[in-house]
Structures are given as structure tokens and as C-alpha cells.
Design an enzyme around this catalytic site. Structure first.
Site, PDB file in Angstrom:
ATOM      1  N   ASP A 166       0.973  -1.459  -0.025  1.00  0.00           N
ATOM      2  CA  ASP A 166       0.004  -0.025  -0.178  1.00  0.00           C
ATOM      3  C   ASP A 166       0.927   1.183  -0.086  1.00  0.00           C
ATOM      4  OD1 ASP A 166      -1.843  -2.005   0.569  1.00  0.00           O
ATOM      5  OD2 ASP A 166      -3.135  -0.947   1.744  1.00  0.00           O
ATOM      6  N   LYS A 217     -10.429   0.395  -2.527  1.00  0.00           N
ATOM      7  CA  LYS A 217     -10.503   0.148  -1.402  1.00  0.00           C
ATOM      8  C   LYS A 217     -10.685   1.635  -0.376  1.00  0.00           C
ATOM      9  CE  LYS A 217      -7.152  -1.180   2.608  1.00  0.00           C
ATOM     10  NZ  LYS A 217      -5.683  -1.802   2.674  1.00  0.00           N
ATOM     11  N   LYS A 227      -6.995   3.415  -3.276  1.00  0.00           N
ATOM     12  CA  LYS A 227      -7.498   3.416  -2.107  1.00  0.00           C
ATOM     13  C   LYS A 227      -7.888   4.975  -1.519  1.00  0.00           C
ATOM     14  CE  LYS A 227      -5.558   2.086   2.504  1.00  0.00           C
ATOM     15  NZ  LYS A 227      -4.500   1.497   3.145  1.00  0.00           N
TER      16      LYS A 227
END
Length: 308
Positions: free
Chosen positions: A145, A244, A208
Site C-alpha cells: 500500500d 479500497k 485506495k
């Protein structure tokens, strides 16, 4: 393809009105609600990103990742043999080895995700970001991430943003890359759309919303804009990019609403751990309490459920 983003305009009042309608959607009940909650569990990135993380609390988190819902509750729902686990365990790079070893000892194949690239601020040199990514992959992380440099968005340096994300994607190698946009710090919904597009063009497997450390994290207006960008990218390229939302998602009803929004905007094919994740640290506890109530008809006491 800067032409894709050069004339982007987001009708903010319309997006906000749509988001308000989303909040009023009627939630599902009974067995349908239990089914949606179990689906949400399989999409959770069970996360611990604290300065006081130790091998012991990472091991406990990994055990909870493999056994997210108490076995007798799953048996009551006839779901005990369906292999329900969370989508991934997310930790800092220094704790990746602990998580990999704990999951290996538990005999499960849940991927370990690691935040990297100057998380959460992104205010580190690119060389340092790339080194951190490579180390996390070397330690055993199967998902990375990363977080973007917000200044590149705020100053309109789209080619610079593309190059930074592209090099991060290169450093990830075989690991999946989720690009955190930190949408609460991008200034406008138009910037959110543009940053989403650039991140996907540069090879992101997921986009995300947030690090979870910003003042404003995952919100429905931002979610709608990012999902519309994902849909447009899919129409243009045929490539499916995951989504996400992360930060501030704490209740079971919120999780169900996010699942319903994904189904509404992107379709049921996105409702899998391969294309949808929920970034959360306390959400699982609330979901398990809801399932406990559904099965037993009473509220769980403090000692009834294991700590997440």
C-alpha cells in the site's frame, strides 16, 4: 493520456446529493444481513499501524485473521466449512516478517500487506520510498500500500505523479500495489478523479481512499468519484482496477453500505477480495457482535468474543 483528465469537471452538488441518498439506503435484515456481513469479512484488510506494534500483537492479529468469526457462530449459519478468513493482514514493513511467520505457522495463505513509500505523509525522497517498497517485498509482503505525494496533485504535476507511481509499481515486482490517494488532502473532487486516473494509468492494482491518518478519510462522495473513474478506465482499457475505502469505517452497517455502493457503481464482479477491500482495524469486532446477536438473539458481553 493527459487528454483523459485535461477537461475533467465534477458536479460536486450532484455528487453530494447522491452521497446523501446512499446514507438513507435501507439496510438488509436477517439472514441476508448475515450473508452481507460475512462477505464484508472476506474483504477486510485487518490492520494494525501503531507505533507500539510488537510481534505478540501482530501474532494475535494474524490468528484473528484466520478465525475472524467464532466457530460456533459459523456453524449456526452453516458456514463453518467455507474457509472464511479476512482478505489480508496489513502492517508496517518492520512487522511483515512477524506476520508472514505467524500466518505460515497457522497454516493459512492469507496475504500480508505492507504500507510503504513514506506512509502516511509521503514526504520522503523517491529513492527512500522505492527502497522501503523493495524491503517490504523482500520480507514477504504480497501486497504493498503506497501513498502518493499530495503536492504533485495540488500543483498539477500529473506527469511527475505518473512517473512516481510507475516507479513504485516497478519496485513492487510481483506484489500487488494499492495506491493511497489521501483524498482528504487533495483539495477537490476533480483532483480525486484525476489522481485516480493517473494512478491507474501508472499500473496500480487498487486505488485506495485514505491512510486512515488524515482528518477526513473514506467518504461516500469520494467513493462515488473514485468508482466512476474505475468504471471509465475499465471502459477505455478493459482492465479492472480494485477499490479500497479505508479510515473511519467502524460499523457493520457502514460496511454493508460500501458493499452495496460498489455493487451499484461497478457491479457484482467487483464484490470479491481481488477487486474490493475494506481497510479497517475495529470493524471486524463490530461485525462479529452483529453476527453474535443474529445467531443468539442477545448482545455479546466483553468476554464472549476474542480481541481483534
Amino acid at each position: 493520456e493527459l487528454g483523459w483528465i485535461s477537461k475533467v469537471y465534477v458536479n460536486r452538488p450532484a455528487v453530494v446529493r447522491h452521497a446523501e441518498r446512499i446514507k438513507k439506503w435501507r439496510t438488509v435484515k436477517g439472514n441476508w444481513k448475515a450473508a452481507w456481513l460475512l462477505k464484508a469479512v472476506t474483504c477486510i484488510d485487518l490492520t494494525t499501524l501503531s507505533g507500539d506494534d510488537t510481534p505478540s500483537n501482530v501474532h494475535r492479529l494474524c490468528f484473528k485473521a484466520k478465525h475472524p468469526i467464532r466457530e460456533d457462530l459459523l456453524k449456526a449459519l452453516d458456514m463453518h466449512d467455507k474457509g472464511i478468513t479476512v482478505g489480508a493482514v496489513c502492517v508496517y514493513p518492520t512487522r511483515v516478517t512477524d506476520a508472514v511467520n505467524a500466518l505460515k505457522a497457522a497454516g493459512c495463505n492469507i496475504p500480508v500487506a505492507s504500507v510503504a513509500a513514506g506512509f502516511p505523509s509521503g514526504q520522503t525522497p523517491l529513492e527512500t520510498k522505492l527502497a522501503e517498497i523493495k524491503l517490504a517485498v523482500e520480507y514477504g509482503a504480497r501486497e504493498i500500500d503506497i501513498v502518493i505525494s499530495r503536492s504533485l496533485v495540488l500543483t498539477g504535476q500529473w506527469e511527475g505523479l505518473y512517473e512516481e507511481i510507475r516507479r513504485c509499481r516497478e519496485a513492487c515486482g510481483e506484489a500487488h500495489m494499492k495506491t493511497i490517494l489521501a483524498t482528504g488532502e487533495l483539495g477537490s473532487l476533480a483532483n480525486v478523479y484525476k489522481a485516480s486516473m493517473i494512478a491507474m494509468m501508472a499500473g496500480s492494482d487498487f486505488i485506495k481512499t485514505s491512510t486512515g491518518k488524515e482528518v477526513e478519510n473514506a467518504t461516500f462522495p469520494v467513493g462515488v468519484v473514485m468508482m466512476r473513474a474505475i468504471r471509465e478506465f475499465y471502459w477505455q482499457t478493459g482492465i479492472k482496477v480494485g477499490f479500497k475505502p479505508a479510515g473511519g469505517i467502524r460499523t457493520a452497517d457502514e460496511a454493508i453500505t460500501w458493499l452495496m455502493l460498489v455493487k451499484e457503481e461497478l457491479g457484482v464482479e467487483w464484490l470479491t477480495p481481488e477487486l474490493f477491500r475494506l481497510g479497517a482495524s475495529s470493524l471486524l469486532e463490530n461485525i462479529e457482535k452483529q453476527i453474535f446477536y443474529h445467531v443468539t438473539g442477545s448482545y455479546a458481553l466483553q468476554h464472549d468474543l476474542a480481541m481483534a
